[in-house]
Motif scaffolding. Structure first.
Motif, mmCIF file in Angstrom:
data_model
loop_
_atom_site.group_PDB
_atom_site.id
_atom_site.type_symbol
_atom_site.label_atom_id
_atom_site.label_comp_id
_atom_site.label_asym_id
_atom_site.label_seq_id
_atom_site.Cartn_x
_atom_site.Cartn_y
_atom_site.Cartn_z
ATOM 1 N N LEU A 1 -2.471 41.144 9.266
ATOM 2 C CA LEU A 1 -3.754 40.585 8.857
ATOM 3 C C LEU A 1 -4.077 41.018 7.433
ATOM 4 O O LEU A 1 -3.515 42.003 6.928
ATOM 5 N N PRO A 2 -4.985 40.333 6.762
ATOM 6 C CA PRO A 2 -5.407 40.801 5.436
ATOM 7 C C PRO A 2 -6.068 42.174 5.519
ATOM 8 O O PRO A 2 -6.531 42.601 6.586
ATOM 9 N N ASP A 3 -6.108 42.865 4.406
ATOM 10 C CA ASP A 3 -6.788 44.163 4.298
ATOM 11 C C ASP A 3 -6.205 45.191 5.268
ATOM 12 O O ASP A 3 -6.940 45.880 5.992
ATOM 13 N N ASP A 4 -4.889 45.285 5.316
ATOM 14 C CA ASP A 4 -4.187 46.304 6.104
ATOM 15 C C ASP A 4 -4.277 46.098 7.602
ATOM 16 O O ASP A 4 -3.920 46.998 8.375
ATOM 17 N N GLY A 5 -4.748 44.952 8.070
ATOM 18 C CA GLY A 5 -4.808 44.708 9.500
ATOM 19 C C GLY A 5 -3.443 44.382 10.077
ATOM 20 O O GLY A 5 -2.542 43.903 9.384
ATOM 21 N N VAL A 6 -3.282 44.633 11.374
ATOM 22 C CA VAL A 6 -2.005 44.363 12.034
ATOM 23 C C VAL A 6 -2.262 44.125 13.511
ATOM 24 O O VAL A 6 -3.177 44.713 14.103
ATOM 25 N N VAL A 7 -1.465 43.241 14.108
ATOM 26 C CA VAL A 7 -1.502 42.979 15.547
ATOM 27 C C VAL A 7 -0.071 43.074 16.062
ATOM 28 O O VAL A 7 0.844 42.445 15.503
ATOM 29 N N ASN A 8 0.149 43.870 17.117
ATOM 30 C CA ASN A 8 1.476 44.037 17.713
ATOM 31 C C ASN A 8 1.430 43.618 19.177
ATOM 32 O O ASN A 8 0.478 43.939 19.897
ATOM 33 N N LEU A 9 2.482 42.940 19.600
ATOM 34 C CA LEU A 9 2.629 42.567 21.002
ATOM 35 C C LEU A 9 4.092 42.739 21.378
ATOM 36 O O LEU A 9 4.979 42.260 20.664
ATOM 37 N N SER A 10 4.352 43.442 22.474
ATOM 38 C CA SER A 10 5.741 43.631 22.895
ATOM 39 C C SER A 10 5.828 43.605 24.417
ATOM 40 O O SER A 10 4.876 43.957 25.123
ATOM 41 N N TYR A 11 6.995 43.196 24.870
ATOM 42 C CA TYR A 11 7.309 43.170 26.303
ATOM 43 C C TYR A 11 8.737 43.676 26.465
ATOM 44 O O TYR A 11 9.645 43.265 25.732
ATOM 45 N N ARG A 12 8.937 44.585 27.422
ATOM 46 C CA ARG A 12 10.263 45.165 27.648
ATOM 47 C C ARG A 12 10.586 45.110 29.132
ATOM 48 O O ARG A 12 9.762 45.496 29.978
ATOM 49 N N TYR A 13 11.804 44.637 29.419
ATOM 50 C CA TYR A 13 12.259 44.541 30.799
ATOM 51 C C TYR A 13 13.731 44.922 30.848
ATOM 52 O O TYR A 13 14.533 44.477 30.011
ATOM 53 N N ARG A 14 14.098 45.778 31.809
ATOM 54 C CA ARG A 14 15.500 46.149 32.007
ATOM 55 C C ARG A 14 15.776 46.189 33.506
ATOM 56 O O ARG A 14 14.957 46.662 34.289
ATOM 57 N N ARG A 15 16.998 45.713 33.840
ATOM 58 C CA ARG A 15 17.373 45.578 35.239
ATOM 59 C C ARG A 15 18.756 46.172 35.447
ATOM 60 O O ARG A 15 19.627 46.063 34.587
ATOM 61 N N ASN A 16 18.949 46.827 36.573
ATOM 62 C CA ASN A 16 20.270 47.313 36.953
ATOM 63 C C ASN A 16 21.013 46.160 37.605
ATOM 64 O O ASN A 16 20.667 45.714 38.704
ATOM 65 N N ALA A 17 22.052 45.671 36.919
ATOM 66 C CA ALA A 17 22.743 44.476 37.396
ATOM 67 C C ALA A 17 23.435 44.717 38.735
ATOM 68 O O ALA A 17 23.448 43.836 39.607
ATOM 69 N N ALA A 18 24.017 45.910 38.898
ATOM 70 C CA ALA A 18 24.777 46.162 40.116
ATOM 71 C C ALA A 18 23.873 46.276 41.334
ATOM 72 O O ALA A 18 24.109 45.646 42.374
ATOM 73 N N ASP B 1 2.920 46.007 25.907
ATOM 74 C CA ASP B 1 2.208 46.846 24.945
ATOM 75 C C ASP B 1 1.515 45.943 23.929
ATOM 76 O O ASP B 1 2.159 45.109 23.280
ATOM 77 N N PHE B 2 0.205 46.110 23.814
ATOM 78 C CA PHE B 2 -0.593 45.333 22.862
ATOM 79 C C PHE B 2 -1.420 46.306 22.033
ATOM 80 O O PHE B 2 -2.115 47.169 22.582
ATOM 81 N N SER B 3 -1.338 46.210 20.723
ATOM 82 C CA SER B 3 -2.108 47.095 19.852
ATOM 83 C C SER B 3 -2.532 46.319 18.617
ATOM 84 O O SER B 3 -1.883 45.337 18.226
ATOM 85 N N PHE B 4 -3.601 46.796 17.981
ATOM 86 C CA PHE B 4 -4.110 46.063 16.832
ATOM 87 C C PHE B 4 -4.994 46.951 15.967
ATOM 88 O O PHE B 4 -5.570 47.943 16.436
ATOM 89 N N LEU B 5 -5.084 46.592 14.723
ATOM 90 C CA LEU B 5 -6.088 47.069 13.771
ATOM 91 C C LEU B 5 -6.670 45.816 13.135
ATOM 92 O O LEU B 5 -5.983 45.106 12.389
ATOM 93 N N TYR B 6 -7.923 45.532 13.441
ATOM 94 C CA TYR B 6 -8.541 44.297 12.979
ATOM 95 C C TYR B 6 -9.702 44.610 12.044
ATOM 96 O O TYR B 6 -10.717 45.173 12.472
ATOM 97 N N PRO B 7 -9.599 44.263 10.757
ATOM 98 C CA PRO B 7 -10.709 44.470 9.826
ATOM 99 C C PRO B 7 -11.775 43.395 10.017
ATOM 100 O O PRO B 7 -11.522 42.214 9.805
ATOM 101 N N VAL B 8 -12.972 43.814 10.402
ATOM 102 C CA VAL B 8 -14.083 42.875 10.540
ATOM 103 C C VAL B 8 -14.576 42.449 9.164
ATOM 104 O O VAL B 8 -14.856 41.279 8.907
ATOM 105 N N ASN B 9 -14.693 43.416 8.278
ATOM 106 C CA ASN B 9 -14.990 43.158 6.874
ATOM 107 C C ASN B 9 -14.377 44.309 6.077
ATOM 108 O O ASN B 9 -13.559 45.072 6.604
#
Length: 803
Positions: free
Chosen positions: A660-677, A687-695
């Motif tokens: 985002l402008p002014d050093d803002g950032v939005v992160n979204l991630s999803y992780r999945y792991r499976r034992n095949a055998a 995981d959802f995280s953010f820094l949102y500049p209002v002004n």
């Protein structure tokens, strides 16, 4: 002229005394919200370093100006040769020094002088406005009254009723300091009197207070502090906090300046709900090396006493909780010594009193991942085409839910050599060699020698390469009787010897293309990797430090699916992979990257660990990695593994970040792991995280880290930030997993950042930088690894010792 020399000392007294009370900040303050206009504008552009491009420190300016002549001009001059008087816009210049007043009288016979009427002084370090300045140069006494000042480099500004100097001693009467604009005094440091000794480098403040707006928040009746770059023995700034586990927490560092090249810091600490902790740090530095020793000790810990009471009342115990109440502590030493330009001795040694110490000392979930401490000492060398070393390491358990049998082997000692030499352009020869003595109280002892010479022919052209490699691996063991018996091996000196052949080849195609009117360079990079390793029976060989690699893109091109020499996987396989990238022609920005690969196994694997599923003839899972930047602000990453045998995914990972402008950032991630055998899910998290500049002044922060597999919150954060030119305030509410028992904890953190002075409250910035990837966009790092040698508290830090 002596007058110019003496007037320099007066503003330096101000420049050093008040800012010296400020703590150094790890991250430079952000002055982006400040007005362009300085508190005191420049008086003379010719001597202003900000206006004429001069970039000299005050110390450099003082050294240069000492050799320069002094120029005095005025509208009129009267008096005699020994008693001169200048009237009407008097100016004095020498180097970067500039003094201006309505009137200036200098008596050469008595040494007295007086400057009156709009007195202004400027140099490379500061600017001063005063009503009058007078003194006696022969007696070295000087006085400036009713003054205002501004520091050029630190943005600090303030005033004083009077400054008095007598030789090296001085006093500031009724002084103030702040980095705020004069019209918006969000915070201010005031002192009734500050006495300064410039020879000794000390200042003593009496009746000092810090105010937020008009409200005093901290009062210091007496405070001694350094005013120059010299280190002095004395009190450092205390750390004060409050938490549900520790109660009121007060830590008072005491600095000891022992010598120019070594020092110490005592760290007494009192926690109302736990007791007293004594700590210390010793640092040294010399021409060929440096080192640091950290110590902490708690005579008695009431936190463990409460835990024992809970167990007595029916609370369950977990794992091998030591429940140690007395003499808890840690020690750590880190140091190095350069023997010559190729060899260096290094040590990183850590010890803790019990396996729950790190968790009890940490203040967040990040330190809980440390399952063990590794201590290492060794001699390491590096040269042209070679690296070598001899070292020893040992392990200590740092997770009370585990036992000592889970620890890796100690290596006492380990010697290694990696050497490679090119002959002309088409031949490379090398060797990787290692000799290790392994020790483990529960598993037995043994030794291992591993030698792997190799030769390769790196043939290549502008758009192709082909590298055949032939290696021979020889591994021999010397087993003690207890380890030999546990393995059921009749031979105390088993060995393994086998060839390893590989062929790595690839092509490189590129073309210029245009997408939506922009020019790109598109590449197509097919790659082939063939590996052939014959089978050798290794079931009776020990397993000192080998494990199976996690299947990933990098595993497609390794010559062994195991780490360490204890197992060399048999193989007859071919990897087919292709990569493609879109690079923006104007600046090389990578808009899109695609990677796809798969291994074709021509036979079943025979080398496996107990309980490990063998690799079967056929195809491996498809491995796909992709990253896409729709715009310069968006970045999306995807990792995916599809197993054709089970017709299901083994791994899926999605990452997205938007700036985002002014050093803002939005992160979204999803992780999945499976034992095949076993077809069981191992991990599924969002995981959802953010820094949102209002002004420009206000922003909100947050994180929601959740385990979909366990239906449990791992960490939740909600906070608000307010920023101004000179003051920032952060308030954060957290709920997070506090320990390995899964116990949740709630916390409220509030921090006031007085820019240019320091901060008060809990370290919210450290919490947010760890929780929000890209917080302020200056360190994009992930959670620290699980193997660590801690420095004590979770929030501790140390600085570099300078000679």
């Amino acid at each position: 002229m002596r007058l110019a020399l003496r007037l320099l000392t007066l503003p330096c007294c101000i420049a050093l005394a008040l800012p010296a009370m400020a703590a150094d900040e790890g991250k430079p303050p952000n002055w982006g919200l400040c007005t362009v206009q300085d508190a005191i504008p420049s008086f003379d552009l010719r001597t202003d370093p900000q206006s004429n491009g001069i970039e000299l420190s005050p110390a450099e300016s003082r050294e240069q100006r000492a050799e320069l002549p002094t120029e005095i001009t005025g509208d009129s001059q009267t008096g005699t040769e020994t008693n001169m008087a200048y009237q009407g816009d008097v100016e004095l210049r020498r180097g970067d020094q500039y003094l201006r007043a309505d009137n200036l009288i200098v008596d050469q016979e008595t040494g007295k002088y007086q400057a009156a009427g709009h007195v202004r002084y400027q140099d490379s370090g500061m600017r001063v406005i005063a009503e009058t300045a007078h003194g006696d140069q022969d007696n070295d006494t000087h006085s400036i009254e009713n003054l205002q000042y501004q520091l050029v480099s630190r943005r600090g500004n303030g005033g004083a009723d009077r400054i008095e100097m007598h030789g090296a001693d001085g006093a500031l009467i009724g002084s103030t300091y702040s980095t705020c604009d004069p019209g918006q005094r969000h915070w201010e440091l005031r002192a009734r009197r500050i006495d300064v000794d410039t020879d000794e480098g000390w200042g003593v403040a009496r009746g000092a207070s810090i105010r937020l707006g008009k409200v005093p928040v901290l009062y210091m009746p007496w405070l001694k502090f350094p005013i120059d770059d010299q280190r002095h023995t004395g009190l450092l700034y205390p750390a004060i906090s409050n938490s549900g586990r520790n109660g009121f927490d007060y830590r008072q560092p005491i600095y000891l300046n022992l010598a120019p090249n070594y020092d110490a810091t005592l760290l007494p600490r009192w926690m109302s709900d736990r007791g007293v902790q004594l700590g210390g740090q010793f640092r040294y530095l010399y021409e060929k090396g440096k080192g640091q020793l950290d110590l902490n000790w708690m005579p008695s810990d009431d936190l463990v006493e409460r835990r024992i009471e809970d167990i007595a009342n029916g609370a369950p115990t977990v794992g091998n909780d030591p429940l140690r109440t007395d003499n808890r502590g840690m020690a750590k030493f880190v140091g190095n010594h350069n023997l010559d330009r190729h060899w260096q001795a290094r040590a990183n040694i850590a010890w803790i009193s019990d396996s729950r110490y790190l968790e009890d000392q940490g203040n967040s979930l990040y330190g809980q991942a440390a399952t063990r401490l590794t201590s290492t000492v060794g001699l390491y060398g590096r040269g042209n085409g070679w690296t070598a070393g001899i070292m020893a390491d040992s392990q200590q358990l740092a997770d009370y839910t585990l036992s000592d049998s889970s620890l890796p082997y100690n290596r006492l000692p380990r010697a290694y050599l990696n050497w490679e030499q090119s002959y002309r352009r088409w031949l490379q020869v090398g060797i990787d060699a290692e000799a290790v003595r392994f020790q483990h109280n529960d598993k037995g002892d043994g030794s291992r020698l591993d030698i792997k010479p190799y030769v390769s022919l790196p043939l290549q052209g502008a758009a192709w390469y082909i590298t055949p490699t032939l290696a021979w691996r020889y591994t021999r063991y010397q087993l003690e009787e207890d380890l030999q018996a546990s393995l059921g091996n009749p031979d105390r000196t088993p060995s393994r010897s086998l060839p390893i052949a590989s062929l790595d080849a690839g092509l490189y195609f590129d073309r210029n293309t245009t997408i939506k009117g922009r020019s790109y360079l598109q590449t197509l990079e097919p790659r082939l990797y063939y590996l052939n390793v014959p089978y050798r029976d290794q079931d009776t060989l020990p397993r000192f430090d080998s494990r199976a690699f996690t299947f990933s893109w990098g595993q497609l091109f390794r010559d062994n699916r195991y780490s360490g020499p204890d197992r060399q996987g048999d193989a007859n396989q071919l990897t087919l992979a292709v990569s493609s990238r879109f690079l923006r022609s104007e600046d090389g920005f990578e808009r899109l990257a695609l990677n796809l690969g798969q291994i074709h196994y021509f036979k079943d694997s025979q080398v496996v660990f107990p309980g490990e599923v063998p690799v079967e003839k056929g195809r491996s899972a498809w491995v796909a990695d992709a990253s896409y930047a729709p715009t310069d602000r968006w970045n999306i990453g995807l990792s995916y593994q599809w197993n054709p045998k089970y017709r299901a995914e083994d791994l899926a990972s999605l990452r997205a970040r938007y700036l985002l402008p002014d050093d803002g950032v939005v992160n979204l991630s999803y992780r999945y792991r499976r034992n095949a055998a076993s077809r069981t899910n191992l991990l599924e998290q969002a995981d959802f995280s953010f820094l949102y500049p209002v002004n420009r002044s206000w922003s909100v922060v947050g994180r929601y880290y959740y385990s979909l597999l366990d239906h449990k919150l791992l960490e939740g954060i909600a906070g608000v930030q307010w920023d101004s030119c000179c003051l920032a305030v952060r308030a954060v509410v957290r709920r997070y997993v506090r320990n390995r028992d899964g116990e949740m904890n709630n916390a409220l953190q509030v921090e006031f950042v007085l820019k240019g002075l320091g901060s008060a409250g809990q370290d919210t910035e450290r919490t947010l930088r760890r929780a929000i990837l890209g917080y302020y966009r200056d360190d994009l790092y992930l959670v620290p690894p699980s193997i660590a040698a801690p420095s004590g508290d979770d929030d501790s830090s140390s600085g570099e010792l300078l000679p």
